[in-house]
Design an enzyme around this catalytic site. Sequence first.
Site, PDB file in Angstrom:
ATOM      1  N   ASP A 140       0.856  -1.182   0.000  1.00 27.96           N
ATOM      2  CA  ASP A 140       0.000   0.000   0.000  1.00 27.96           C
ATOM      3  C   ASP A 140       0.896   1.238   0.000  1.00 27.96           C
ATOM      4  OD1 ASP A 140      -1.694  -2.146   0.654  1.00 27.96           O
ATOM      5  OD2 ASP A 140      -2.988  -0.899   1.908  1.00 27.96           O
ATOM      6  N   LYS A 203      -7.155   3.141  -3.004  1.00 24.46           N
ATOM      7  CA  LYS A 203      -7.464   3.168  -1.574  1.00 24.46           C
ATOM      8  C   LYS A 203      -7.727   4.607  -1.163  1.00 24.46           C
ATOM      9  CE  LYS A 203      -5.154   2.034   2.852  1.00 24.46           C
ATOM     10  NZ  LYS A 203      -3.953   1.379   3.440  1.00 24.46           N
ATOM     11  N   LYS A 239     -10.276  -0.035  -1.963  1.00 22.10           N
ATOM     12  CA  LYS A 239     -10.106  -0.246  -0.525  1.00 22.10           C
ATOM     13  C   LYS A 239     -10.533   1.019   0.206  1.00 22.10           C
ATOM     14  CE  LYS A 239      -6.682  -1.298   3.078  1.00 22.10           C
ATOM     15  NZ  LYS A 239      -5.306  -1.811   3.368  1.00 22.10           N
TER      16      LYS A 239
END
Length: 291
Positions: A140, A203, A239
């Site tokens: 990430d 995300k 996400k």
Amino acid sequence: MEANKYLDALKKHPLKFTDEEAKKSVDQIIKSGFDNNNSYEVYKTLYSCIDHTSLNTTDSKEYIWNFTEKINAFEGSDPEIENVAAICIYPNFVETVKESLTSNIKIAAVAGGFPSSQTFIEVKVAEISLALADGADEIDIVINAGLFLDKSYQEFCEEIMELKEVCKDKTLKVILETGALISAENINNASVLSMYSGADFLKTSTGKGYPGATPEAVFVMCQAIKSYYKATSNKVGIKVSGGVSTPEDAVKYYTIVKEVLGDDWCNNQLFRIGTSSLTDKLYNEIIKRRK
């Protein structure tokens, strides 16, 4: 000329609504779909979509070991509920999770200068490489929001491309830090450029320093993903993270994803929730609804 291809990418996926229209659409989606999705089956799906997260300044090897043991203990303990999708930790704890993990879930590491992304590209490459070498399955990263807001799109995209190249076949989640981008147009454009540069997931947030996820931001991101999928047939996941602390929050985001992107995205291959506090609450709610 080189920069024109990034502007062309944005032109192919323009924002087609205002911030106010996005809010109205979100309100309508939640109003019409929440009750139907606020169910036992959806809660079970949501549990399996969790990236169980610990990103504390006070984290230690012992704490992360015990954090992982809790996930190990859950594996197979309830045949009706699939375990969480991943454990998400700082990169220096990947080895600890790898050593202690006995369940078949993913190891996700925040890396590349998390949470600000304000460091040298060489440092980002090294940090990601070390996390992968220790056993990370997913990385990430945070966008360089300064580059994006300055419209330095070539440098912005080339950085993500380079980090994706480091990840190779491992999943790269790109954090937009939507609370810093603020407007629907910025969130849409950052989404498009991140996907163009190789993001496997978009995300919302780091949960550090800026407002976390909002239904409106997730709606904009889902619309961008939908547009990109129609043009390329490439399914990019989403996400949601930052402030998702109740089962009701999770159902709202699930409802938006399902309405905009459809059932194909309603699984842990394409939908994740990053959280440290939701896991136990969601499990307790599942047990309550089962009775």
